[in-house]
Motif scaffolding. Structure first.
Motif, PDB file in Angstrom:
ATOM      1  N   ASP A 320       0.823  -1.207   0.000  1.00 14.50           N
ATOM      2  CA  ASP A 320       0.000   0.000   0.000  1.00 14.50           C
ATOM      3  C   ASP A 320       0.859   1.260   0.000  1.00 14.50           C
ATOM      4  N   ALA A 321       1.997   1.197   0.714  1.00 12.24           N
ATOM      5  CA  ALA A 321       2.868   2.367   0.817  1.00 12.24           C
ATOM      6  C   ALA A 321       3.744   2.554  -0.422  1.00 12.24           C
ATOM      7  N   GLY A 322       3.721   1.590  -1.339  1.00  7.95           N
ATOM      8  CA  GLY A 322       4.504   1.706  -2.561  1.00  7.95           C
ATOM      9  C   GLY A 322       5.977   1.398  -2.386  1.00  7.95           C
ATOM     10  N   VAL A 323       6.341   0.691  -1.300  1.00  7.96           N
ATOM     11  CA  VAL A 323       7.761   0.410  -1.078  1.00  7.96           C
ATOM     12  C   VAL A 323       8.110  -1.055  -1.349  1.00  7.96           C
ATOM     13  N   ALA A 324       7.109  -1.851  -1.763  1.00  8.19           N
ATOM     14  CA  ALA A 324       7.388  -3.244  -2.108  1.00  8.19           C
ATOM     15  C   ALA A 324       7.759  -3.326  -3.581  1.00  8.19           C
ATOM     16  N   ALA A 325       8.764  -4.101  -3.894  1.00  8.11           N
ATOM     17  CA  ALA A 325       9.203  -4.225  -5.286  1.00  8.11           C
ATOM     18  C   ALA A 325       9.636  -5.659  -5.542  1.00  8.11           C
ATOM     19  N   PRO A 326       9.309  -6.222  -6.721  1.00 10.20           N
ATOM     20  CA  PRO A 326       9.734  -7.591  -7.023  1.00 10.20           C
ATOM     21  C   PRO A 326      11.236  -7.678  -7.274  1.00 10.20           C
ATOM     22  N   ALA A 327      11.831  -8.762  -6.821  1.00 13.24           N
ATOM     23  CA  ALA A 327      13.244  -9.035  -7.089  1.00 13.24           C
ATOM     24  C   ALA A 327      13.291 -10.097  -8.183  1.00 13.24           C
ATOM     25  N   ALA A 328      13.303  -9.646  -9.432  1.00  9.39           N
ATOM     26  CA  ALA A 328      13.149 -10.563 -10.561  1.00  9.39           C
ATOM     27  C   ALA A 328      14.440 -11.318 -10.861  1.00  9.39           C
ATOM     28  N   GLU A 329      14.271 -12.571 -11.243  1.00 13.32           N
ATOM     29  CA  GLU A 329      15.386 -13.386 -11.724  1.00 13.32           C
ATOM     30  C   GLU A 329      14.836 -14.441 -12.672  1.00 13.32           C
ATOM     31  N   GLU A 330      15.723 -15.027 -13.474  1.00  9.84           N
ATOM     32  CA  GLU A 330      15.326 -16.027 -14.459  1.00  9.84           C
ATOM     33  C   GLU A 330      15.021 -17.349 -13.753  1.00  9.84           C
ATOM     34  N   VAL A 331      13.802 -17.885 -13.940  1.00  6.56           N
ATOM     35  CA  VAL A 331      13.412 -19.129 -13.282  1.00  6.56           C
ATOM     36  C   VAL A 331      12.651 -20.012 -14.266  1.00  6.56           C
ATOM     37  N   ASP A 332      12.530 -21.282 -13.908  1.00  4.96           N
ATOM     38  CA  ASP A 332      11.672 -22.212 -14.634  1.00  4.96           C
ATOM     39  C   ASP A 332      10.349 -22.282 -13.873  1.00  4.96           C
ATOM     40  N   VAL A 333       9.288 -21.770 -14.462  1.00  6.09           N
ATOM     41  CA  VAL A 333       7.993 -21.694 -13.789  1.00  6.09           C
ATOM     42  C   VAL A 333       7.491 -23.090 -13.415  1.00  6.09           C
ATOM     43  N   VAL A 334       7.677 -24.050 -14.300  1.00 10.19           N
ATOM     44  CA  VAL A 334       7.204 -25.414 -14.024  1.00 10.19           C
ATOM     45  C   VAL A 334       7.928 -25.986 -12.807  1.00 10.19           C
ATOM     46  N   GLU A 335       9.236 -25.750 -12.734  1.00 13.93           N
ATOM     47  CA  GLU A 335       9.977 -26.205 -11.553  1.00 13.93           C
ATOM     48  C   GLU A 335       9.482 -25.524 -10.283  1.00 13.93           C
ATOM     49  N   GLN A 336       9.124 -24.244 -10.366  1.00 12.98           N
ATOM     50  CA  GLN A 336       8.604 -23.509  -9.217  1.00 12.98           C
ATOM     51  C   GLN A 336       7.294 -24.119  -8.722  1.00 12.98           C
ATOM     52  N   VAL A 337       6.413 -24.460  -9.664  1.00 12.10           N
ATOM     53  CA  VAL A 337       5.130 -25.067  -9.289  1.00 12.10           C
ATOM     54  C   VAL A 337       5.364 -26.428  -8.640  1.00 12.10           C
ATOM     55  N   ALA A 338       6.231 -27.230  -9.260  1.00 14.42           N
ATOM     56  CA  ALA A 338       6.519 -28.561  -8.707  1.00 14.42           C
ATOM     57  C   ALA A 338       7.122 -28.464  -7.306  1.00 14.42           C
ATOM     58  N   ALA A 339       8.024 -27.505  -7.098  1.00 14.45           N
ATOM     59  CA  ALA A 339       8.647 -27.328  -5.787  1.00 14.45           C
ATOM     60  C   ALA A 339       7.605 -26.937  -4.742  1.00 14.45           C
ATOM     61  N   CYS A 340       6.657 -26.091  -5.123  1.00 14.50           N
ATOM     62  CA  CYS A 340       5.588 -25.696  -4.203  1.00 14.50           C
ATOM     63  C   CYS A 340       4.762 -26.914  -3.782  1.00 14.50           C
ATOM     64  N   LEU A 341       4.430 -27.763  -4.734  1.00 14.78           N
ATOM     65  CA  LEU A 341       3.667 -28.983  -4.413  1.00 14.78           C
ATOM     66  C   LEU A 341       4.450 -29.895  -3.481  1.00 14.78           C
ATOM     67  N   ASP A 342       5.746 -30.011  -3.707  1.00  9.44           N
ATOM     68  CA  ASP A 342       6.577 -30.887  -2.877  1.00  9.44           C
ATOM     69  C   ASP A 342       6.705 -30.343  -1.450  1.00  9.44           C
ATOM     70  N   VAL A 343       6.953 -29.047  -1.312  1.00  8.52           N
ATOM     71  CA  VAL A 343       7.141 -28.448   0.012  1.00  8.52           C
ATOM     72  C   VAL A 343       5.894 -28.621   0.877  1.00  8.52           C
ATOM     73  N   HIS A 344       4.703 -28.447   0.260  1.00  3.57           N
ATOM     74  CA  HIS A 344       3.450 -28.552   1.015  1.00  3.57           C
ATOM     75  C   HIS A 344       2.892 -29.972   1.046  1.00  3.57           C
ATOM     76  N   GLU A 345       3.588 -30.913   0.403  1.00  2.00           N
ATOM     77  CA  GLU A 345       3.155 -32.310   0.351  1.00  2.00           C
ATOM     78  C   GLU A 345       1.762 -32.431  -0.262  1.00  2.00           C
ATOM     79  N   TRP A 346       1.580 -31.764  -1.408  1.00  2.00           N
ATOM     80  CA  TRP A 346       0.292 -31.768  -2.097  1.00  2.00           C
ATOM     81  C   TRP A 346       0.280 -32.699  -3.308  1.00  2.00           C
ATOM     82  N   ARG A 347       1.344 -33.420  -3.559  1.00  2.00           N
ATOM     83  CA  ARG A 347       1.445 -34.233  -4.777  1.00  2.00           C
ATOM     84  C   ARG A 347       0.312 -35.250  -4.894  1.00  2.00           C
ATOM     85  N   SER A 348      -0.127 -35.812  -3.763  1.00  3.84           N
ATOM     86  CA  SER A 348      -1.160 -36.857  -3.811  1.00  3.84           C
ATOM     87  C   SER A 348      -2.538 -36.295  -4.120  1.00  3.84           C
TER      88      SER A 348
END
Length: 471
Positions: A320-348
Motif C-alpha cells: 500500500d505504501a509503494g515500497v514493495a518491489a519484485p526481485a526478478a530473476e530467471e526461473v523455470d515456472v514449471v519447476e517452481q510449481v513442482a517445488a511448491c507442491l513438494d514443500v506442502h506435500e500436495w502431490r497426492s
C-alpha cells in the motif's frame, strides 16, 4: 516528541571504519559517512549545523570514538544519533559485539576494537529525549536479541536501535556499489522518501521501507528495537509527501489500511517474543503430561498462525505504501510449481499439467506466495482432484488452478479478492484469515500480472494467474 528534532539541540556522531591492517578494507564506508553527513546537515533533512555533526573517519584508537560520543551525549538535549559502519567482531570469550578499527584482529578484539559497552554508557547518561543507534556491520543484531542481555541499551527509555543484520548474520557491501547495502537503502529513503506516507517519516516507517527493499533484493534484513514508541515519532521530512486534496476527510478504505499497518507493526515486537517461547514449548510437548500438552500445542499453533497473519498484514502495508518491489530473476515456472507442491506435500491431491519447461523472469518468492495461496485455497475450500495447469502464450503465460468442489457463490465472485472476505459463511471459524487471495493478487500485480476467479461449467472454481514473461 511531537515534531522533528531541533537541530540546535541535537547531535550526530558518524563513525566510519573503511581501512584495516588485518581485515578486508570497506571502501563503501567512506561514501556512507559522507552521504549521511550531507543529508543531516542539508535543508532537506535537519539543517544540522556542521559543528553538531561529528565525523570520525578511520579512527586508530577506541578512545577517539568514545570521546566523540561522550561529547555529543553531553551536549544533546533533543536527539542523539550514533552511527557506525565497518566490521562487527565478536569476542570469542564473551560473545559480545565489538566495533572494529584499523588494527583490530578477529581473534583478539578486546584491546583493539570498540566494545559496545562504550556506546551504551554515554547514551545512558545523556539528557537527549531521543537516542538512536544505527549499526551497519556484521552481527549488529546481537545488541537487539538474546545476545543483548546485560548490555542495557535496549532497556533505556527513548532509545531506538537499528541494525544492518541479525545477531549471527553478515552485513553486505556489494562489489561495485557506492554504498553498503544497508546504508544505501537508508540514504535512498532519506533522499526519495516514501510515497503515500505523511509529511514526516518515522523511524518505524524508514525501517519497514528498508526491510522491504532489502528483503526483495535478497539482501540481509535489518533489525530494530524500539523503546517508549520512539519509532512512531516524526524523525525526518518525507520528500515524497503529497498533500491530500481534503486532509480532513479520509476514505474508509484508507483509514482501515492505515489502522491495519499500525496495528500489525505494534504486534510484531510482542509476537517475536511469543514465537521464541512457542518454539521452546514445541520442543518439550512430547515430554509433557497429556492434560498439559493439549493446551500447549494449541498455544504453539495459534501463535504461529498469528505470526503469519501479522507478516501478511505488514507485507500488504508495504504494498500500500509503494515500497514493495519484485526481485526478478530467471526461473523455470514449471519447476517452481513442482517445488511448491513438494514443500506442502500436495502431490497426492494435485495433478500438474504443464510443459517440460517454461522460462520467465519474475520474483520466485512472490510466485511461491501466489501458488501457495491459490492451491491451498482450492484444497481447503474446493474439493479434490485439483489440477494446476501451466499454459504458455505469445506475450504471457497462465497458471490455472481448478478444483472439483461446488464453486464460488455467484454473488461472491466479485468480492473474493477483497481483504478479510470469506465466501464460505458456513465456516466462520475456518483457519483462513480472508487475506490469502488478496495478497496473491497484490503480488501478481506487482509483477505486471493479475488473477481472475470464475466457476467452471462442469463444477468447481478456477483461479487464473496471468504473468508476463518478464516481470
Amino acid at each position: 516528541m511531537t515534531g522533528l528534532p531541533d537541530p540546535d539541540r541535537s547531535r550526530v556522531v558518524l563513525v566510519g571504519a573503511s581501512r584495516f591492517a588485518q581485515l578486508a578494507d570497506l571502501p563503501a564506508v567512506s561514501a556512507n559517512v559522507a552521504a549521511l553527513r550531507d543529508k543531516f546537515t542539508s535543508e532537506d533533512v535537519w539543517a544540522l549545523p556542521p559543528t553538531h555533526c561529528t565525523v570520525v573517519s578511520d579512527p586508530r584508537e577506541p578512545r577517539l570514538v568514545s570521546q566523540a560520543l561522550k561529547r555529543a551525549a553531553r551536549e544533546a538535549t533533543d536527539t542523539l544519533v550514533f552511527y557506525y559502519a565497518g566490521h562487527g567482531l565478536i569476542d570469542p570469550g564473551t560473545g559480545e559485539l565489538y566495533l572494529a578499527l584499523y588494527d583490530s584482529h578477529a581473534h583478539e578484539v578486546y584491546d583493539s576494537a570498540v566494545p559496545y559497552q562504550w556506546i551504551r554508557r554515554p547514551f545512558e547518561a545523556s539528557r537527549a529525549a531521543r537516542r538512536i543507534v544505527v549499526l551497519d556491520c556484521c552481527y549488529s543484531g546481537r545488541v537487539l536479541g538474546a545476545m543483548s542481555e546485560g548490555l542495557g541499551l535496549a532497556e533505556i527509555d527513548g532509545t531506538y536501535l537499528l541494525a544492518a543484520a541479525a545477531e549471527n548474520a553478515l552485513a553486505l557491501a556489494p562489489p561495485g556499489e557506492l554504498h553498503t547495502a544497508f546504508t544505501g537503502e537508508l540514504v535512498g529513503i532519506l533522499h526519495r522518501g516514501i510515497p503515500g506516507a505523511d509529511r514526516s517519516l518515522t523511524l518505524n516507517e524508514i525501517y519497514e521501507g528498508m526491510r522491504s527493499s532489502l528483503r526483495a533484493a535478497e539482501r540481509p534484513e535489518p533489525q530494530c528495537r524500539d523503546r517508549n514508541s520512539l519509532g512512531t515519532a516524526p524523525f525526518v521530512p518525507n520528500p515524497a509527501y503529497q498533500p491530500r486534496a481534503d486532509p480532513v476527510r479520509h476514505s474508509p478504505e484508507s483509514v482501515m489500511r492505515r489502522f491495519t499497518a499500525d496495528l500489525s507493526h505494534e504486534m510484531r515486537t510482542p509476537l517475536t517474543a511469543l514465537s521464541a517461547v512457542a518454539d521452546l514449548l514445541d520442543e518439550e510437548i512430547d515430554r509433557l503430561e497429556p492434560r498439559i500438552a493439549r493446551p500447549v500445542r494449541l498455544l504453539v499453533t495459534e501463535t504461529r498462525r498469528l505470526n503469519d497473519l501479522v507478516d501478511t498484514l505488514l507485507e500488504l502495508s508495504r504494498i500500500d505504501a509503494g515500497v514493495a518491489a519484485p526481485a526478478a530473476e530467471e526461473v523455470d515456472v514449471v519447476e517452481q510449481v513442482a517445488a511448491c507442491l513438494d514443500v506442502h506435500e500436495w502431490r497426492s491431491s494435485v495433478t500438474l499439467d504443464a510443459p517440460r519447461t517454461l522460462r520467465a523472469r519474475l520474483d520466485p518468492r512472490r510466485l511461491d506466495v501466489i501458488l501457495g495461496n491459490l492451491i491451498g485455497n482450492a484444497l481447503g475450500h474446493g474439493a479434490t482432484p485439483v489440477t494446476v495447469g501451466v499454459l504458455p502464450r505469445p506475450t504471457d503465460f497462465l497458471v490455472e488452478v481448478r478444483d472439483s468442489g461446488g464453486g464460488v457463490p455467484e454473488e461472491a465472485l466479485s468480492y473474493v479478492f477483497n481483504r478479510f472476505f470469506k465466501a464460505d459463511s458456513r465456516r466462520p471459524r475456518s483457519h483462513g484469515s480472508g487475506l490469502g487471495l488478496s495478497i496473491a493478487r497484490e503480488n501478481a500485480r506487482l509483477m505486471g500480472g493479475d488473477i481472475e476467479a470464475a466457476n467452471q461449467a462442469e463444477g468447481g472454481a478456477v483461479f487464473s494467474l496471468r504473468l508476463p514473461y518478464r516481470a
